[in-house]
Design a protein around this motif. Structure first.
Motif, PDB file in Angstrom:
ATOM      1  N   SER A   1      20.149  62.477  47.823  1.00  0.00           N
ATOM      2  CA  SER A   1      21.237  62.076  46.943  1.00  0.00           C
ATOM      3  C   SER A   1      21.378  60.564  47.060  1.00  0.00           C
ATOM      4  O   SER A   1      21.214  60.006  48.138  1.00  0.00           O
TER       5      SER A   1
ATOM      6  N   TYR B   1      17.189  72.116  40.691  1.00  0.00           N
ATOM      7  CA  TYR B   1      17.338  73.337  39.910  1.00  0.00           C
ATOM      8  C   TYR B   1      16.051  74.160  39.859  1.00  0.00           C
ATOM      9  O   TYR B   1      16.013  75.231  39.259  1.00  0.00           O
TER      10      TYR B   1
ATOM     11  N   ASP C   1      26.165  60.877  47.164  1.00  0.00           N
ATOM     12  CA  ASP C   1      26.770  61.133  45.864  1.00  0.00           C
ATOM     13  C   ASP C   1      26.858  62.640  45.665  1.00  0.00           C
ATOM     14  O   ASP C   1      26.212  63.418  46.364  1.00  0.00           O
ATOM     15  N   SER C   2      27.655  63.068  44.706  1.00  0.00           N
ATOM     16  CA  SER C   2      27.797  64.506  44.430  1.00  0.00           C
ATOM     17  C   SER C   2      26.650  65.051  43.595  1.00  0.00           C
ATOM     18  O   SER C   2      26.512  66.269  43.464  1.00  0.00           O
ATOM     19  N   ASN C   3      25.837  64.171  43.019  1.00  0.00           N
ATOM     20  CA  ASN C   3      24.755  64.606  42.135  1.00  0.00           C
ATOM     21  C   ASN C   3      23.396  64.406  42.784  1.00  0.00           C
ATOM     22  O   ASN C   3      23.241  63.568  43.669  1.00  0.00           O
TER      23      ASN C   3
ATOM     24  N   SER D   1      12.927  69.219  41.388  1.00  0.00           N
ATOM     25  CA  SER D   1      14.305  69.202  40.922  1.00  0.00           C
ATOM     26  C   SER D   1      15.125  70.178  41.756  1.00  0.00           C
ATOM     27  O   SER D   1      14.619  71.213  42.197  1.00  0.00           O
TER      28      SER D   1
ATOM     29  N   TYR E   1      22.760  71.310  48.671  1.00  0.00           N
ATOM     30  CA  TYR E   1      23.171  71.567  47.291  1.00  0.00           C
ATOM     31  C   TYR E   1      23.363  73.071  47.095  1.00  0.00           C
ATOM     32  O   TYR E   1      22.857  73.888  47.885  1.00  0.00           O
TER      33      TYR E   1
ATOM     34  N   ARG F   1      20.452  77.274  35.573  1.00  0.00           N
ATOM     35  CA  ARG F   1      21.395  76.816  36.598  1.00  0.00           C
ATOM     36  C   ARG F   1      22.392  77.903  36.974  1.00  0.00           C
ATOM     37  O   ARG F   1      23.592  77.656  37.128  1.00  0.00           O
TER      38      ARG F   1
ATOM     39  N   ASP G   1      18.543  60.659  40.796  1.00  0.00           N
ATOM     40  CA  ASP G   1      17.773  60.433  39.570  1.00  0.00           C
ATOM     41  C   ASP G   1      17.419  58.961  39.447  1.00  0.00           C
ATOM     42  O   ASP G   1      17.169  58.461  38.360  1.00  0.00           O
TER      43      ASP G   1
END
Length: 442
Positions: free
Chosen positions: A169, A118, A413-415, A116, A428, A436, A418
């Motif tokens: 991403s 994070y 993408d900005s995320n 991940s 990132y 976070r 997933d």
């Protein structure tokens, strides 16, 4: 007032006060000079260090994407990140960075992996790691007036730090194949490894042939139009990789009726280094994959049983492996392991992932024959198991193994990712804990 009166000299005590003021002013000027010189020096080197760790993280994540699934993906990603950092350290103006790095990048550059963005990050990290963090906790710098600052209470050493995180991403593809397979809208659970009805390693027919029951309706062989392109010549160029058409989920695609055997084979086979017809001399435009081997003879399709066979035996697919009751076949896992060992055993004129097609997953429910519009559910990545024979309409099937992700070619993408499908590597924000909390060093 008496004009002849003369000015009295200043008392000696006042002369001493002026000297004190001058000393204080000089000290303040020196302190400001120290702040300006050393501060600017730190800022420049912080920027240079951040650029180096950014590039290293991108390189490590890109390598991890390319060698994922091999037995030493973690060490290959770590080596790539440190090698890229070292190249940046050797660039003009990075003398202090190069001096601190020395001959041992491992002593300065920490590379960690995580599943991940994070975290948690560690090395070698989890087996499903996809994100790479590169950090330098302390880069010592030359102190010009730093000692003067320490006189005024600054006890720290002059140094800078930096960290960067990179990983995949999701992105909608532009260099997409003119093919479509039907997806199931009710079977999309990425967390469970299910993508519109497909699982990793599934062997699928990406294009039907004469005599096959069409999934989209009579006259269709799973070919689609890309933009204004239509006809055999455009299909040939598109399958070779020469047509760009950006598509998005929620849009529709138009089917392209007809089998188009010759043009399909000519464009498709360039990915295996086989050039014929109008693409006989197109090796420079359409290079082959790094690995072009495949099981011979070719797999075939049994229309009566709707199964793929090899030498008369049913081909079984399991977790990326292909086999029959009596033999193992060259498959996606074999290709992945061999690519991870490049350049050993790889084609010098090859390009990564030419054997991976980005294909539209469409909602075919309610589709009829002829040219029809089909809604786009998503995009799938399929590994091509073998080239096409030429001239045999009943053997013109394209077989591919579904892989959950592949290299993307559009805006990220900005995320974090997933889902499956085409993906692009980007930077990132670096986080220091599972809450976070952003790192101040990125």
């Amino acid at each position: 007032m008496n004009a002849s009166r003369t000015m009295r000299p200043l008392p000696r005590a006042q002369c001493g006060s002026v000297m004190v003021l001058i000393v204080v002013a000089l000290a303040a000027i020196l302190l400001m000079a120290a702040l300006a010189l050393d501060g600017s020096h730190m800022l420049v080197n912080k920027t240079r260090l951040q650029n180096a760790v950014d590039a290293a993280a991108l390189s490590g994540a890109k390598t991890l994407q390319q060698v994922m699934g091999s037995g030493n993906a973690d060490s290959l990603a770590q080596d790539a990140a440190r090698a890229t950092f070292q190249l940046n350290a050797q660039a003009a103006g990075n003398d202090e960075l190069a001096a601190a790095l020395g001959e041992d990048p491992a002593s300065l550059v920490q590379v960690d992996l995580a599943a991940s963005v994070y975290g948690p990050f560690s090395f070698p990290g989890p087996t499903d790691a996809r994100y790479v963090r590169v950090s330098v906790t302390q880069l010592p710098l030359t102190g010009f007036f730093w000692g003067l600052l320490q006189v005024f209470g600054n006890s720290s050493e002059k140094a800078v730090a930096a960290a960067a995180t990179a990983g995949p991403s999701p992105t909608s593809p532009c260099n997409i194949a003119p093919l479509m397979v039907c997806g199931n809208p009710a079977q999309h659970q990425p967390d469970a490894g299910l993508f519109w009805g497909y699982r990793f390693g599934d062997l699928e027919v990406l294009k039907g042939s004469a005599g096959n029951a069409p999934a989209i309706g009579p006259g269709n062989f799973q070919l689609i139009r890309l933009g204004d392109s239509s006809g055999g010549a455009d299909v040939r160029e598109a399958l070779a990789g020469g047509v760009e058409q950006c598509n998005s989920v929620g849009e529709t695609v138009e089917t392209e009726p007809g089998n188009t055997i010759g043009p399909v084979a000519q464009g498709f086979n360039t990915r295996f280094g086989q050039y014929s017809g109008a693409l006989s001399n197109s090796g420079d435009r359409y290079p082959p994959d790094l690995i072009t081997d495949y099981s011979a003879p070719r797999m075939t399709y049994n229309n009566s049983t709707a199964q793929v066979e090899y030498e008369g035996e049913v081909v079984n697919a399991s977790d990326g492996n292909l086999s029959t009751a009596s033999s193992a076949l060259l498959d996606y896992n074999d290709w992945r392991q061999r690519v991870a060992d490049c350049p050993n055993g790889c084609r010098s004129d090859g390009v990564f992932e030419r054997r991976i097609l980005k294909i539209v997953l469409g909602d075919c429910s309610g589709s009829s024959g002829g040219q029809v519009s089909v809604p786009v559910l998503g995009f799938g990545c399929f590994f091509l198991v073998q080239p096409l024979p030429t001239g045999a309409g009943n053997e013109a099937q394209i077989f591919g193994q579904f892989v959950s992700e592949c290299e993307g070619d559009n805006v990220p993408d900005s995320n974090p990712v997933d889902d499956g499908g085409p993906q692009i590597i980007q930077l990132y924000k670096t986080y220091i804990d599972n809450n976070r909390t952003p790192s101040s060093d990125s």
